[in-house]
Design a protein around this motif. Structure first.
Motif, PDB file in Angstrom:
ATOM      1  N   LEU A  74       0.800  -1.224   0.000  1.00 32.93           N
ATOM      2  CA  LEU A  74       0.000   0.000   0.000  1.00 32.93           C
ATOM      3  C   LEU A  74       0.831   1.272   0.000  1.00 32.93           C
ATOM      4  CD1 LEU A  74      -2.664  -1.122   2.637  1.00 32.93           C
ATOM      5  CD2 LEU A  74      -2.860  -1.170   0.143  1.00 32.93           C
ATOM      6  N   LEU A  75       2.157   1.136  -0.014  1.00 30.86           N
ATOM      7  CA  LEU A  75       3.038   2.298   0.098  1.00 30.86           C
ATOM      8  C   LEU A  75       2.721   3.387  -0.930  1.00 30.86           C
ATOM      9  CD1 LEU A  75       5.750   3.680   1.147  1.00 30.86           C
ATOM     10  CD2 LEU A  75       6.792   2.571  -0.832  1.00 30.86           C
ATOM     11  N   LEU A  76       2.751   3.039  -2.210  1.00 34.74           N
ATOM     12  CA  LEU A  76       2.565   4.054  -3.254  1.00 34.74           C
ATOM     13  C   LEU A  76       1.108   4.479  -3.377  1.00 34.74           C
ATOM     14  CD1 LEU A  76       5.060   2.739  -5.956  1.00 34.74           C
ATOM     15  CD2 LEU A  76       5.344   4.681  -4.420  1.00 34.74           C
ATOM     16  N   LYS A  77       0.190   3.578  -3.083  1.00 33.86           N
ATOM     17  CA  LYS A  77      -1.227   3.947  -3.112  1.00 33.86           C
ATOM     18  C   LYS A  77      -1.513   5.060  -2.114  1.00 33.86           C
ATOM     19  CE  LYS A  77      -5.793   1.875  -3.452  1.00 33.86           C
ATOM     20  NZ  LYS A  77      -6.530   0.604  -3.593  1.00 33.86           N
ATOM     21  N   LYS A  78      -0.936   4.935  -0.931  1.00 28.70           N
ATOM     22  CA  LYS A  78      -1.083   5.988   0.073  1.00 28.70           C
ATOM     23  C   LYS A  78      -0.332   7.246  -0.344  1.00 28.70           C
ATOM     24  CE  LYS A  78      -1.673   2.871   4.040  1.00 28.70           C
ATOM     25  NZ  LYS A  78      -1.051   2.370   5.311  1.00 28.70           N
ATOM     26  N   ALA A  79       0.833   7.055  -0.958  1.00 24.93           N
ATOM     27  CA  ALA A  79       1.689   8.200  -1.290  1.00 24.93           C
ATOM     28  C   ALA A  79       1.074   9.117  -2.335  1.00 24.93           C
ATOM     29  CB  ALA A  79       3.055   7.703  -1.767  1.00 24.93           C
ATOM     30  N   SER A 104      -1.939   1.334  -9.040  1.00 21.39           N
ATOM     31  CA  SER A 104      -2.224   1.690 -10.429  1.00 21.39           C
ATOM     32  C   SER A 104      -3.667   1.420 -10.845  1.00 21.39           C
ATOM     33  CB  SER A 104      -1.285   0.918 -11.367  1.00 21.39           C
ATOM     34  OG  SER A 104       0.052   1.313 -11.174  1.00 21.39           O
ATOM     35  N   THR A 105      -4.089   2.189 -11.831  1.00 17.73           N
ATOM     36  CA  THR A 105      -5.357   1.901 -12.500  1.00 17.73           C
ATOM     37  C   THR A 105      -5.126   0.936 -13.658  1.00 17.73           C
ATOM     38  OG1 THR A 105      -5.054   3.932 -13.812  1.00 17.73           O
ATOM     39  CG2 THR A 105      -6.459   4.077 -11.872  1.00 17.73           C
ATOM     40  N   THR A 157      -0.354  -9.783 -12.040  1.00 18.77           N
ATOM     41  CA  THR A 157      -1.433  -8.792 -12.051  1.00 18.77           C
ATOM     42  C   THR A 157      -2.720  -9.380 -11.479  1.00 18.77           C
ATOM     43  OG1 THR A 157      -0.477  -7.658 -13.963  1.00 18.77           O
ATOM     44  CG2 THR A 157      -2.815  -7.278 -13.529  1.00 18.77           C
ATOM     45  N   GLU A 158      -3.027 -10.624 -11.836  1.00 17.73           N
ATOM     46  CA  GLU A 158      -4.225 -11.276 -11.289  1.00 17.73           C
ATOM     47  C   GLU A 158      -4.135 -11.412  -9.773  1.00 17.73           C
ATOM     48  OE1 GLU A 158      -4.900 -14.999 -13.196  1.00 17.73           O
ATOM     49  OE2 GLU A 158      -5.393 -14.108 -15.140  1.00 17.73           O
ATOM     50  N   LYS A 159      -2.959 -11.726  -9.262  1.00 14.83           N
ATOM     51  CA  LYS A 159      -2.785 -11.842  -7.813  1.00 14.83           C
ATOM     52  C   LYS A 159      -2.987 -10.486  -7.132  1.00 14.83           C
ATOM     53  CE  LYS A 159       0.434 -15.749  -8.099  1.00 14.83           C
ATOM     54  NZ  LYS A 159       1.835 -16.204  -7.893  1.00 14.83           N
ATOM     55  N   ASP A 197      -6.670  -9.702  -7.033  1.00 17.33           N
ATOM     56  CA  ASP A 197      -7.377 -10.488  -6.022  1.00 17.33           C
ATOM     57  C   ASP A 197      -7.077 -10.022  -4.607  1.00 17.33           C
ATOM     58  OD1 ASP A 197      -8.514 -12.046  -7.979  1.00 17.33           O
ATOM     59  OD2 ASP A 197      -7.030 -13.660  -7.816  1.00 17.33           O
ATOM     60  N   SER A 198      -5.830  -9.624  -4.350  1.00 13.30           N
ATOM     61  CA  SER A 198      -5.397  -9.362  -2.978  1.00 13.30           C
ATOM     62  C   SER A 198      -5.440  -7.894  -2.565  1.00 13.30           C
ATOM     63  CB  SER A 198      -3.970  -9.888  -2.780  1.00 13.30           C
ATOM     64  OG  SER A 198      -3.891 -11.275  -3.019  1.00 13.30           O
ATOM     65  N   TYR A 199      -5.121  -6.980  -3.498  1.00 11.80           N
ATOM     66  CA  TYR A 199      -4.912  -5.595  -3.097  1.00 11.80           C
ATOM     67  C   TYR A 199      -5.670  -4.549  -3.918  1.00 11.80           C
ATOM     68  CZ  TYR A 199      -0.837  -7.817  -0.919  1.00 11.80           C
ATOM     69  OH  TYR A 199      -0.011  -8.638  -0.202  1.00 11.80           O
ATOM     70  N   ASN A 200      -5.869  -4.807  -5.207  1.00 10.10           N
ATOM     71  CA  ASN A 200      -6.343  -3.735  -6.081  1.00 10.10           C
ATOM     72  C   ASN A 200      -7.287  -4.283  -7.154  1.00 10.10           C
ATOM     73  OD1 ASN A 200      -6.706  -1.446  -7.603  1.00 10.10           O
ATOM     74  ND2 ASN A 200      -4.597  -1.282  -8.322  1.00 10.10           N
ATOM     75  N   PRO A 201      -8.561  -4.477  -6.807  1.00  6.71           N
ATOM     76  CA  PRO A 201      -9.503  -5.032  -7.785  1.00  6.71           C
ATOM     77  C   PRO A 201      -9.750  -4.121  -8.982  1.00  6.71           C
ATOM     78  CG  PRO A 201     -10.639  -4.331  -5.780  1.00  6.71           C
ATOM     79  CD  PRO A 201      -9.186  -4.267  -5.492  1.00  6.71           C
ATOM     80  N   GLU A 202      -9.401  -2.817  -8.866  1.00  4.88           N
ATOM     81  CA  GLU A 202      -9.598  -1.892  -9.985  1.00  4.88           C
ATOM     82  C   GLU A 202      -8.490  -1.958 -11.026  1.00  4.88           C
ATOM     83  OE1 GLU A 202      -9.925  -0.028  -6.736  1.00  4.88           O
ATOM     84  OE2 GLU A 202     -12.008  -0.691  -6.749  1.00  4.88           O
TER      85      GLU A 202
END
Length: 252
Positions: free
Chosen positions: A102-107, A138-139, A162-164, A167-172
């Motif tokens: 989640l580092l960059l998502k938060k950043a 990422s989108t 990418t599939e992992k 499933d785990s972190y970023n469904p978008e």
């Protein structure tokens, strides 16, 4: 705000060059673009105008700065978060943090008012914490690949990763497309054409229409730390990357 990671679990396929060229094409079209060099080799950083390298991504990874703190202008509508070799150690420490994806998502939170596109140049190493963090933020992921068996295997591996992440972190997260580098349908290389056919049969519409021809103008512009608009405005390289940028926008 769109966040695109350029990724392939293989080096030398054009990830850095594509972030550099597409970033410049987007900025030239009036979009506000942030390029993030998430590779400790720092090749993206080295082909852009010099900035204060003491302000870099390592500070963000270590929790000592925010992304806006280390964004540096490198052209009109264009900013860079630089990388240095210090990222090697920082990434190892990052991998021990359970929340590292989640580092960059938060950043990047809060950047949408100021930035239209974030382009992330990811490291090629398998299971890199920064690659996973980039994909989580990422989108879309765009995959540069050369028409050869090792790139084919790398694409398959990247799609599985990418599939992992989905499933785990970023469904978008979506696969924006796979594009071929150092390739043209007009090249007289039958083996390359055979691999391209195989890729289109395997990955279907994920394989983009635009391909990037081999062109010395790219290396010359990067050595000069200039964009293709500055160093080679009449080059095939710029024609190809402008076409790729239009296709990327159309797929967004």
């Amino acid at each position: 705000m769109e966040v695109f990671t350029f990724a392939l679990r293989k080096g030398g396929t054009g990830k850095t060059t594509s972030v550099w060229a597409v970033g410049n094409c987007l900025a030239q079209s009036g979009y506000r673009v942030l390029m993030v060099d998430a590779d400790a080799q720092a090749n993206l950083t080295r082909c852009l105008p010099p900035v204060d390298y003491s302000q870099n991504l390592t500070l963000v990874v270590d929790g000592k700065a925010t992304l806006p703190d280390v964004m540096k202008p490198v052209g009109n509508n264009l900013w860079l978060v630089a990388a240095t070799e210090s990222l090697v150690v920082a990434e190892k420490v990052l991998g021990a943090d359970l929340a590292y994806p989640l580092l960059l998502k938060k950043a990047i939170k809060g950047l949408a008012k100021h930035i239209d596109y974030v382009l992330i140049d990811s490291p090629p190493s398998p299971n890199s914490p920064l690659t996973i963090a980039a994909l989580t933020a990422s989108t879309k992921v765009f995959v540069p690949a050369q028409p050869e068996v090792f790139s084919f295997d790398g694409v398959q591996s990247l799609l599985e990763l990418t599939e992992k992440i989905q499933d785990s972190y970023n469904p978008e997260l979506a696969v924006g497309g796979i594009f071929l580098t150092k390739y043209s349908p007009s090249y007289r290389r039958s083996l390359h054409h055979a691999f391209v056919k195989k890729m289109r049969e395997k990955f279907g519409n994920l394989v983009m229409e635009t391909s990037i021809r081999d062109n010395v103008a790219i290396a010359e512009a990067q050595v000069q730390r200039q964009s293709l608009y500055q160093a080679a405005p009449q080059s095939n390289a710029l024609v190809d990357y402008e076409a790729l940028t239009r296709e990327i926008i159309a797929r967004s």
